[in-house]
Write a protein that holds these residues in place. Sequence first.
Motif, PDB file in Angstrom:
ATOM      1  N   SER A   1      92.388  29.787 -12.541  1.00  0.00           N
ATOM      2  CA  SER A   1      92.691  30.842 -12.419  1.00  0.00           C
ATOM      3  C   SER A   1      93.425  31.541 -12.616  1.00  0.00           C
ATOM      4  N   ARG A   2      93.716  33.183 -12.772  1.00  0.00           N
ATOM      5  CA  ARG A   2      94.210  33.742 -13.654  1.00  0.00           C
ATOM      6  C   ARG A   2      93.763  35.008 -12.916  1.00  0.00           C
ATOM      7  N   PHE A   3      95.467  35.171 -12.918  1.00  0.00           N
ATOM      8  CA  PHE A   3      95.296  37.110 -11.972  1.00  0.00           C
ATOM      9  C   PHE A   3      96.132  38.298 -13.202  1.00  0.00           C
TER      10      PHE A   3
ATOM     11  N   GLN B   1      99.731  36.186 -15.505  1.00  0.00           N
ATOM     12  CA  GLN B   1     100.891  34.962 -14.648  1.00  0.00           C
ATOM     13  C   GLN B   1     100.990  33.869 -16.305  1.00  0.00           C
TER      14      GLN B   1
ATOM     15  N   SER C   1      84.556  36.486 -12.287  1.00  0.00           N
ATOM     16  CA  SER C   1      86.128  37.189 -12.350  1.00  0.00           C
ATOM     17  C   SER C   1      86.027  38.320 -11.864  1.00  0.00           C
TER      18      SER C   1
ATOM     19  N   SER D   1      92.659  41.727 -12.473  1.00  0.00           N
ATOM     20  CA  SER D   1      91.044  41.296 -12.328  1.00  0.00           C
ATOM     21  C   SER D   1      91.571  40.334 -12.297  1.00  0.00           C
ATOM     22  N   TYR D   2      91.544  39.483 -11.436  1.00  0.00           N
ATOM     23  CA  TYR D   2      91.294  37.645 -10.915  1.00  0.00           C
ATOM     24  C   TYR D   2      90.232  37.047 -11.298  1.00  0.00           C
TER      25      TYR D   2
ATOM     26  N   LYS E   1      88.091  33.048 -11.993  1.00  0.00           N
ATOM     27  CA  LYS E   1      88.279  31.044 -11.401  1.00  0.00           C
ATOM     28  C   LYS E   1      87.757  30.446 -12.368  1.00  0.00           C
TER      29      LYS E   1
END
Length: 898
Positions: free
Chosen positions: A361-363, A353, A411, A397-398, A400
Amino acid sequence: MQSNKHYLLFLLLLIIGGISGHAQEDRIVALPIKAVEDTIVAPILIESDLKSELVNDTTQVDTVKTKPPLLLDIIKYKAKDYVKLSQKDQKIYLYNEAEIQYQDTELKAGIIVMDYIKNEVYAGRIKDSLGNYSQLPFFKQGNNEVIPDSIRFNFDTQKAIIWNSRTEQQASLGQLGNDAMKVYADVTKKENDSVYFLSEGKLTTATDTINPDYYIRVRKAKFVPQKKVIAGFSNLYIADVPTPIALPFAYFPLSVGRSAGVMMPFIGNDPNRGYFLQDLGYYVPIGEYADILVTGDFYTNGSWGFRTQSIYSKRYKYSGNINFRYENLVTSQKGFSDYSLSKNWNIQISHSQDTKASPNSRFSASVNMGSSEYFRNSLQQRNLPNTQNNTLSSSVSYSKTFPAYPSVNMSMTATHSQNTNTKKIEMSLPTLQASMERIFPFVKRDGIKKGIIQNVNFQYDLNAQNRISTTDEDFFTPRMFDDAKIGAKHRIPISTNFKVAKFFSVSLGGNYEDVWALETYNKRYDADQEAVVTDTISGFDRFNKYSLNASIGTTVYGTFDFGEDKKIQAIRHVMRPSISYGYAPSFEQFYDEYIDGDGNVVQFTRFQGTLYGTPSLGRSNSLGFSLANTLEAKVRDRDSTATEPKKIPILSNFNISTGYNFESDSLKLSPININGGTNVLDNKMSINFSAGLDPYAIDNNGRRINTWNIDNGGSLFRLTRANVNVGYTLSNETFKREKGEEDDEVDQYDYVAQSGGRTDDLFGKADSFRDTQLEDARGSEEVENPAYSTSLPWNLRLAYSATYSNSARQNEFSSHSLMFSGDVNLGPRWKVGGSSGYDFKNQGFTLTQLRFERDLKSFVMRFNWTPFGTYKRWYFFIGIKASMLSDLKWENRSQQSR
């Protein structure tokens, strides 16, 4: 009316051409003039003015409806030698570097003849005194360009007849010169802006436009620029020699951008599975941001496989790819003793991303999982480097971030690790992590922190997991969850730091942990079974523990100056000694007892076997020592213009550490650990090493005893383990040093380890050449020199690794190998290479591959050969480099005997 029309057109041309009676920029008959573009602008003829003149005429007004003017814009023209107007022929002649511009049409040629009655122009070449033609016409309309021998163009109908035309159509994969389609034709009829009809045409991607090394001859064709060529009977010519490769009709896509299409298969024969079609597929673009390619393999014995590849990307948002492979492998025939059926699969997912898409936030995803035997038994026998990889790993992973003070990072991650040799799989589904930023309670948030009190800080973090241990056989079945373990760990660290005597940094801290488990284990002795029985107790349980720590460290600088007139001007030594102390009490309250069959009391904790370990039994009271070192030299730069000496690392790092346990009754001193590394020879050689030294001796059973090794007849320290890794890269450029220049970087093979393998070619290269055609188109250049004069370009990569084990007097190398790979350019278009290695422990060669490559200008020929070993094979390929004609190829490979 016809005479009036001709009169008006002639008058318009006179005004445009600036034909007057004087000599300034004259264009009168056959007089040499200066090549200056005409700047006189024709006046606009107003229709009302013409009508008023006709009314005053005594001649009766013509009532026939007039046609609109045929010339809608100004015609600009010029020539270097002369511009000649022939009233008799009603033509204008332009000679030498002639040019005409009309709206979006541009025409340049050696000679141009303009018929102002028919509104046509003819353009052609000119011949010099030696009979050589030059100044070929250049015709451009919009974005379409044509270079013919001659052309006739009508301004009214926009149609043209073109002789010996040449045009270039860029590839759909980008503006790559080597990937452009050249279209030649003896006669071309331009029907309109988008349709041309060709007679006796040639299609090629060769860069030599005069004598292409290959072309596809088409008798008749319809040509739509930047879109397609639809041809009748077509066949391939190589060096002007026709080949039997022909088609009754053909379609050549030329569209800029992505377009759907069929992927041509490879036909062959496998001695174990029969005849086959490989890589038969179809490509489909999905909207503006994604595409998908589906390919399949089909064998006459019933084996089959398919693969899907999808790439997606949206600028400033995200990008990634998804690859899925499945194979149904049939060996022998039903009814035979050696018949077997196996199913292998592999999935690879990559997603990233853009940081601008969502700052908080990141995925992300990096997935590589599948059957352990996929790369070793694949129908596609081109995954040679991946056969040496024994680990598949994945992570999704996600995360925030909650920015409000105190900020919290959270995460959720799912991980996967698979050993393809043991077929054991470890997974976490999922892992939850949360951490809160450090809080300094005794100072304002933006205040300056000084002293022991103001630097006091604490934070909180959480780690919770659902861990799964399974095998390849039980993967993706309900049995994979049988041994799942769930737990969580809460941790609150507290610390502070301050300076002592200006040069010493002191840190104090403590750590509190609270560990949760949803399953514990009780142990008891069963007299009937005469064995210890472990009972699983379901339900929530917990234990806590805490510890204290302190450390003090400093940095010591030492410089040895030898003088600025010396080659080595100085040596600088930086030492960072550190002493640490740790204390933790005993947590006996979490331990129970049982009596074994011999009447002995055995202590155990019900948390043994849970995710986060066990509470400590017995007090911990230890002291740790460490010393970090760096060593570098200042040397005089070879460049005489340099004002500063050059810094060269001698030891990038050299670390020594050990510990002392106050609570132990014996063996108080821990083994000494040593590790370090450096880069030498202008960073072309990297050296990393580690070792373990034990001051205590061992008994006959290999167990440490409370006796100094030197008192036991040995040396001061006993070497228990050692490891060294050396990598060296060099090339012919290594020995070409000029004053004031640095060595050129050696070209490295940039092979992305999508399957978890190595990023170099020490394990060989893959046999798939379809993926390298785009790289060839970008990187290959025309080389005119037929041979190298003095030296041959070459490169060599060496990797040496040795691991020594002696913890129990085994005195052996557990691994010891030397690997190497390299390439040599025997000529501008010849390259040979190879990769191999020798295993000194097992006394045999590692995976060996020889590579031969020949650049045939428009074609490329490659041959990969693994002469011996488990993966003995060969692979041959010859095909066109350009991606738009990549299906014009021939490849063949040996099949591995099973």
